[in-house]
Write an enzyme that holds these catalytic residues in place. Structure first.
Site, PDB file in Angstrom:
ATOM      1  N   GLY A 181    -163.132   1.622  39.806  1.00 18.16           N
ATOM      2  CA  GLY A 181    -164.176   0.673  39.407  1.00 18.16           C
ATOM      3  C   GLY A 181    -163.614  -0.292  38.375  1.00 18.16           C
ATOM      4  O   GLY A 181    -162.763  -1.132  38.679  1.00 18.16           O
ATOM      5  N   ASP A 201    -174.942   9.976  44.152  1.00 21.11           N
ATOM      6  CA  ASP A 201    -174.842   9.793  42.704  1.00 21.11           C
ATOM      7  C   ASP A 201    -174.326  11.106  42.119  1.00 21.11           C
ATOM      8  O   ASP A 201    -174.963  12.156  42.294  1.00 21.11           O
ATOM      9  CB  ASP A 201    -176.250   9.463  42.177  1.00 21.11           C
ATOM     10  CG  ASP A 201    -176.292   9.288  40.670  1.00 21.11           C
ATOM     11  OD1 ASP A 201    -175.316   9.632  39.980  1.00 21.11           O
ATOM     12  OD2 ASP A 201    -177.330   8.816  40.190  1.00 21.11           O
ATOM     13  N   ILE A 202    -173.214  11.050  41.441  1.00 19.07           N
ATOM     14  CA  ILE A 202    -172.582  12.292  40.963  1.00 19.07           C
ATOM     15  C   ILE A 202    -173.464  13.012  39.942  1.00 19.07           C
ATOM     16  O   ILE A 202    -173.392  14.242  39.828  1.00 19.07           O
ATOM     17  CB  ILE A 202    -171.175  12.010  40.401  1.00 19.07           C
ATOM     18  CG1 ILE A 202    -170.318  13.278  40.449  1.00 19.07           C
ATOM     19  CG2 ILE A 202    -171.224  11.408  39.007  1.00 19.07           C
ATOM     20  CD1 ILE A 202    -168.844  13.048  40.259  1.00 19.07           C
ATOM     21  N   GLY A 241    -170.063   2.134  34.049  1.00 18.14           N
ATOM     22  CA  GLY A 241    -169.789   2.813  35.319  1.00 18.14           C
ATOM     23  C   GLY A 241    -170.318   4.235  35.360  1.00 18.14           C
ATOM     24  O   GLY A 241    -171.401   4.539  34.847  1.00 18.14           O
ATOM     25  N   VAL A 242    -169.536   5.102  35.966  1.00 19.47           N
ATOM     26  CA  VAL A 242    -169.971   6.495  36.132  1.00 19.47           C
ATOM     27  C   VAL A 242    -170.067   7.204  34.775  1.00 19.47           C
ATOM     28  O   VAL A 242    -170.919   8.074  34.579  1.00 19.47           O
ATOM     29  CB  VAL A 242    -169.049   7.226  37.147  1.00 19.47           C
ATOM     30  CG1 VAL A 242    -167.675   7.496  36.589  1.00 19.47           C
ATOM     31  CG2 VAL A 242    -169.708   8.493  37.645  1.00 19.47           C
ATOM     32  N   ASP A 243    -169.235   6.813  33.848  1.00 21.58           N
ATOM     33  CA  ASP A 243    -169.255   7.381  32.486  1.00 21.58           C
ATOM     34  C   ASP A 243    -170.627   7.135  31.845  1.00 21.58           C
ATOM     35  O   ASP A 243    -171.257   8.063  31.315  1.00 21.58           O
ATOM     36  CB  ASP A 243    -168.133   6.696  31.684  1.00 21.58           C
ATOM     37  CG  ASP A 243    -167.815   7.380  30.369  1.00 21.58           C
ATOM     38  OD1 ASP A 243    -168.375   8.457  30.103  1.00 21.58           O
ATOM     39  OD2 ASP A 243    -166.991   6.829  29.607  1.00 21.58           O
TER      40      ASP A 243
HETATM   41  N1  AR6 Z   1    -171.875   8.465  40.880  1.00 18.58           N
HETATM   42  C1  AR6 Z   1    -170.689   8.461  41.526  1.00 18.58           C
HETATM   43  N2  AR6 Z   1    -169.796   7.462  41.422  1.00 18.58           N
HETATM   44  C2  AR6 Z   1    -170.136   6.406  40.633  1.00 18.58           C
HETATM   45  C3  AR6 Z   1    -171.354   6.333  39.926  1.00 18.58           C
HETATM   46  C4  AR6 Z   1    -172.245   7.437  40.065  1.00 18.58           C
HETATM   47  N3  AR6 Z   1    -173.427   7.474  39.427  1.00 18.58           N
HETATM   48  N4  AR6 Z   1    -171.380   5.156  39.237  1.00 18.58           N
HETATM   49  C5  AR6 Z   1    -170.226   4.509  39.516  1.00 18.58           C
HETATM   50  N5  AR6 Z   1    -169.475   5.251  40.375  1.00 18.58           N
HETATM   51  P1  AR6 Z   1    -165.844   3.386  37.023  1.00 18.58           P
HETATM   52  P2  AR6 Z   1    -163.021   3.665  36.227  1.00 18.58           P
HETATM   53  C6  AR6 Z   1    -168.166   4.967  40.974  1.00 18.58           C
HETATM   54  O1  AR6 Z   1    -165.831   1.926  36.731  1.00 18.58           O
HETATM   55  O2  AR6 Z   1    -162.624   2.639  37.214  1.00 18.58           O
HETATM   56  C7  AR6 Z   1    -166.004   3.226  31.997  1.00 18.58           C
HETATM   57  O3  AR6 Z   1    -166.481   2.232  31.132  1.00 18.58           O
HETATM   58  C8  AR6 Z   1    -167.734   3.535  41.050  1.00 18.58           C
HETATM   59  O4  AR6 Z   1    -168.342   2.885  42.165  1.00 18.58           O
HETATM   60  O5  AR6 Z   1    -167.025   4.176  36.596  1.00 18.58           O
HETATM   61  O6  AR6 Z   1    -162.240   4.945  36.164  1.00 18.58           O
HETATM   62  C9  AR6 Z   1    -165.155   4.257  31.274  1.00 18.58           C
HETATM   63  O7  AR6 Z   1    -165.648   4.512  29.980  1.00 18.58           O
HETATM   64  C10 AR6 Z   1    -166.234   3.696  41.263  1.00 18.58           C
HETATM   65  O8  AR6 Z   1    -165.955   3.971  42.634  1.00 18.58           O
HETATM   66  O9  AR6 Z   1    -164.555   4.139  36.369  1.00 18.58           O
HETATM   67  C11 AR6 Z   1    -163.823   3.595  31.252  1.00 18.58           C
HETATM   68  O10 AR6 Z   1    -163.727   2.651  30.194  1.00 18.58           O
HETATM   69  C12 AR6 Z   1    -165.914   4.986  40.476  1.00 18.58           C
HETATM   70  O11 AR6 Z   1    -167.178   5.571  40.163  1.00 18.58           O
HETATM   71  C13 AR6 Z   1    -163.763   2.877  32.565  1.00 18.58           C
HETATM   72  O12 AR6 Z   1    -165.119   2.626  32.925  1.00 18.58           O
HETATM   73  C14 AR6 Z   1    -165.161   4.741  39.189  1.00 18.58           C
HETATM   74  O13 AR6 Z   1    -165.615   3.539  38.593  1.00 18.58           O
HETATM   75  C15 AR6 Z   1    -163.152   3.725  33.649  1.00 18.58           C
HETATM   76  O14 AR6 Z   1    -163.002   2.968  34.823  1.00 18.58           O
END
Ligand code: AR6
Length: 169
Positions: free
Chosen positions: A120, A11-12, A33-35
């Protein structure tokens, strides 16, 4: 080179590095997601600061403090939304890594963790994104000595073997 790159499953928001990178959207006002995870872990001060930044174009990066995170800094970058691969997605994703690292170096950051940007909610195919992430980070480290460690944080079991295979290949 590879001794400065680490690939982990985790988990980042828990990483004890100088900076973590957020896969944000161009509003910088939070999301899923991660945000969402980063905003929850950092606390409301993060949104207060990031909402003052005037957003961020795709492929670019902006920096805030990390507040309640172990990381002192958060670098917010906006990955491309996957549209089939013919709309400049590869180059934009490469810019996310390059601009995040340049911003880190400019702030004296030595250790930095990346999520798999765009793979994601934004739908970028994972294998292709991983190749770009690794190539771009290696290229940067080649010409910059100040970044000591880059951690790729794979969330869940799926991404980790893809990163390991790309790093070995
Ligand atoms: N730690 C590390 N990686 C993670 C975590 C975590 N806690 N949670 C998710 N991931 P995404 P995007 C991974 O969807 O595709 C948001 O709503 C996840 O499994 O977070 O760039 C933003 O506000 C995936 O591999 O980001 C934008 O609107 C990676 O993080 C949109 O999502 C990226 O997935 C951005 O979409």
């Amino acid at each position: 080179m590879l001794d400065r790159i680490t690939i982990i499953e985790g988990d980042i928001t828990r990483q004890p590095v100088d900076a973590i990178v957020n896969a944000a959207n161009s509003s910088l006002l939070g999301g899923g997601g991660v945000d969402g995870a980063i905003h929850r872990a950092a606390g409301p001060e993060l949104l207060a600061e990031s909402s003052m930044l005037g957003g961020c174009p795709t492929g670019e990066a902006k920096i805030t403090r990390g507040y309640r995170l172990p990381a002192r800094w958060v670098i917010h970058t906006v990955g491309p939304i996957w549209q089939g691969g013919e709309c400049g997605e590869d180059a934009l994703l490469a810019s996310c890594y390059r601009n995040s690292l340049a911003l880190a170096a400019a702030h004296g950051i030595h250790t930095i963790a990346f999520p798999a940007i765009s793979t994601g909610i934004y739908g970028f195919p994972l294998e292709r994104a991983t190749q770009i992430a690794l190539a771009e980070v290696k290229r940067f480290l080649d010409q910059d000595a100040s970044i000591e460690k880059v951690v790729f944080v794979c969330y869940g079991r799926y991404a980790y073997p893809v990163y390991i295979k790309a790093a070995e290949g």
